[in-house]
Design a protein around this motif. Structure first.
Motif, short mmCIF file in Angstrom:
data_model
loop_
_atom_site.label_atom_id
_atom_site.label_comp_id
_atom_site.label_asym_id
_atom_site.label_seq_id
_atom_site.Cartn_x
_atom_site.Cartn_y
_atom_site.Cartn_z
N ILE A 145 0.84 -1.20 0.00
CA ILE A 145 0.00 0.00 0.00
C ILE A 145 0.88 1.25 0.00
O ILE A 145 0.66 2.19 -0.78
CB ILE A 145 -0.93 0.00 1.23
N ALA A 146 1.89 1.24 0.87
CA ALA A 146 2.80 2.38 0.95
C ALA A 146 3.48 2.60 -0.39
O ALA A 146 3.66 3.74 -0.83
CB ALA A 146 3.83 2.14 2.06
N ALA A 147 3.84 1.52 -1.03
CA ALA A 147 4.54 1.63 -2.31
C ALA A 147 3.69 2.36 -3.35
O ALA A 147 4.21 3.19 -4.11
CB ALA A 147 4.91 0.23 -2.82
N GLU A 148 2.41 2.05 -3.36
CA GLU A 148 1.57 2.73 -4.34
C GLU A 148 1.45 4.21 -4.03
O GLU A 148 1.48 5.06 -4.94
CB GLU A 148 0.16 2.12 -4.40
N ILE A 149 1.35 4.53 -2.77
CA ILE A 149 1.24 5.94 -2.39
C ILE A 149 2.53 6.68 -2.74
O ILE A 149 2.50 7.81 -3.22
CB ILE A 149 0.92 6.06 -0.88
N ILE A 150 3.64 6.02 -2.53
CA ILE A 150 4.93 6.63 -2.87
C ILE A 150 5.01 6.87 -4.37
O ILE A 150 5.47 7.92 -4.83
CB ILE A 150 6.10 5.73 -2.40
N ARG A 151 4.49 5.92 -5.13
CA ARG A 151 4.50 6.11 -6.58
C ARG A 151 3.65 7.32 -6.95
O ARG A 151 4.04 8.14 -7.79
CB ARG A 151 3.93 4.85 -7.27
N ASP A 152 2.50 7.46 -6.29
CA ASP A 152 1.63 8.61 -6.57
C ASP A 152 2.29 9.93 -6.17
O ASP A 152 2.09 10.95 -6.83
CB ASP A 152 0.30 8.44 -5.83
N ILE A 153 3.06 9.88 -5.11
CA ILE A 153 3.74 11.10 -4.67
C ILE A 153 4.81 11.47 -5.69
O ILE A 153 4.91 12.62 -6.13
CB ILE A 153 4.41 10.90 -3.29
N GLU A 154 5.59 10.49 -6.07
CA GLU A 154 6.69 10.76 -7.01
C GLU A 154 6.17 11.06 -8.41
O GLU A 154 6.86 11.69 -9.20
CB GLU A 154 7.65 9.57 -7.01
N ALA A 155 4.96 10.61 -8.68
CA ALA A 155 4.40 10.89 -10.00
C ALA A 155 3.67 12.23 -9.99
O ALA A 155 3.20 12.70 -11.03
CB ALA A 155 3.44 9.77 -10.40
N GLY A 156 3.59 12.83 -8.81
CA GLY A 156 2.92 14.13 -8.74
C GLY A 156 1.41 14.05 -8.61
O GLY A 156 0.72 15.05 -8.62
N VAL A 157 0.92 12.83 -8.48
CA VAL A 157 -0.54 12.67 -8.31
C VAL A 157 -0.92 13.21 -6.93
O VAL A 157 -1.96 13.83 -6.76
CB VAL A 157 -0.93 11.18 -8.43
N LEU A 158 -0.04 12.97 -5.98
CA LEU A 158 -0.26 13.51 -4.62
C LEU A 158 0.78 14.61 -4.45
O LEU A 158 1.97 14.38 -4.59
CB LEU A 158 -0.06 12.40 -3.58
N ARG A 159 0.30 15.81 -4.13
CA ARG A 159 1.18 16.98 -4.04
C ARG A 159 1.60 17.32 -2.61
O ARG A 159 0.92 16.93 -1.65
CB ARG A 159 0.44 18.20 -4.63
N VAL A 160 2.68 18.04 -2.50
CA VAL A 160 3.21 18.46 -1.20
C VAL A 160 2.16 19.26 -0.42
O VAL A 160 1.48 20.11 -0.99
CB VAL A 160 4.48 19.32 -1.39
N ASP A 161 2.06 18.94 0.84
CA ASP A 161 1.11 19.58 1.76
C ASP A 161 -0.35 19.28 1.44
O ASP A 161 -1.25 19.93 1.99
CB ASP A 161 1.33 21.10 1.82
N ARG A 162 -0.56 18.34 0.56
CA ARG A 162 -1.93 17.91 0.29
C ARG A 162 -2.10 16.56 0.97
O ARG A 162 -1.13 15.81 1.13
CB ARG A 162 -2.18 17.75 -1.23
N PRO A 163 -3.32 16.23 1.40
CA PRO A 163 -3.51 14.98 2.14
C PRO A 163 -3.35 13.72 1.30
O PRO A 163 -3.69 13.70 0.11
CB PRO A 163 -4.95 15.12 2.66
N ILE A 164 -2.81 12.73 1.92
CA ILE A 164 -2.76 11.42 1.28
C ILE A 164 -4.11 10.78 1.62
O ILE A 164 -4.85 11.31 2.43
CB ILE A 164 -1.60 10.55 1.82
N PRO A 165 -4.43 9.65 1.01
CA PRO A 165 -5.72 9.01 1.31
C PRO A 165 -5.86 8.72 2.81
O PRO A 165 -4.90 8.32 3.45
CB PRO A 165 -5.66 7.72 0.48
N SER A 166 -7.03 8.96 3.34
CA SER A 166 -7.27 8.72 4.76
C SER A 166 -7.24 7.24 5.07
O SER A 166 -7.27 6.40 4.17
CB SER A 166 -8.64 9.27 5.15
N GLU A 167 -7.21 6.92 6.34
CA GLU A 167 -7.22 5.52 6.73
C GLU A 167 -8.46 4.82 6.18
O GLU A 167 -8.38 3.73 5.63
CB GLU A 167 -7.21 5.41 8.25
N SER A 168 -9.60 5.49 6.33
CA SER A 168 -10.84 4.90 5.84
C SER A 168 -10.76 4.65 4.34
O SER A 168 -11.22 3.61 3.84
CB SER A 168 -12.01 5.83 6.13
N ALA A 169 -10.17 5.60 3.63
CA ALA A 169 -10.06 5.44 2.18
C ALA A 169 -9.17 4.25 1.84
O ALA A 169 -9.49 3.47 0.93
CB ALA A 169 -9.49 6.71 1.56
#
Lengths: 87, 87
Positions: free
Chosen positions: A17-41
């Motif tokens: 799960i962490a790996a996918e989020i890291i990929r999204d961060i490095e791909a710019g899908v998730l931006r700095v100071d923006r929330p990552i998916p919540s626990e519920s998500a």
DNA sequence: TAAGATTTGTGCGTATGTATT
DNA sequence: TAATACATACGCACAAATCTT
């Protein structure tokens, strides 16, 4: 995208799960100071228990990819400077 | 009536709470389209945490006994037709 | 119009118990 | 023993919508 957890993999679910989020961060899908998916998500997205979702988020913090604001959420951390942690 | 939570029971607290509400529904104490006890009411009635009260309500929804209107409340669902869920 | 209470939605922090590997 | 995963429960805080006063 929309990958499933591979329970046969030697990589534990929380790391997948962490790996996918890291990929999204490095791909710019998730931006700095923006929330990552919540626990519920994450629980819904991956069909895992809360404990597993939390482990993934904790791992992201430990690896310097995110920071958590108590009672608010977890956000993408700016790693433009110290990409390497000295600790 | 006014039973207490049995923490020694294998039935988790949220299911014990749900069970009483279901009894009230089937006994006609709680009527169709009328609200079931709010989360706050359940918290006080049973002395449990909000998480537990919410689990009970969520369970009632999943079992088809109730429906929730956001910011309004949760109401008894009409089950006169499909008492049996096909899923 | 405004304030306050009520109720659900959301998010995180923490702890315990069980099971599996 | 330890790590991992799941289920459950309690606590706290704030947001949003609704309803009442």
């Amino acid at each position: 995208m929309a990958a499933e957890i591979d329970y046969d993999s030697p990589t534990p679910p929380y790391r997948q799960i962490a790996a996918e989020i890291i990929r999204d961060i490095e791909a710019g899908v998730l931006r700095v100071d923006r929330p990552i998916p919540s626990e519920s998500a994450l629980i819904q997205r991956w069909g895992v228990a809360r404990d597993t979702a939390r482990r993934a988020v904790r791992y992201l913090r430990e690896e310097g990819y995110a920071y958590t604001v108590p009672q608010r959420g977890t956000y993408v951390r700016d790693r433009s400077d110290q990409t390497q942690e000295v600790e």
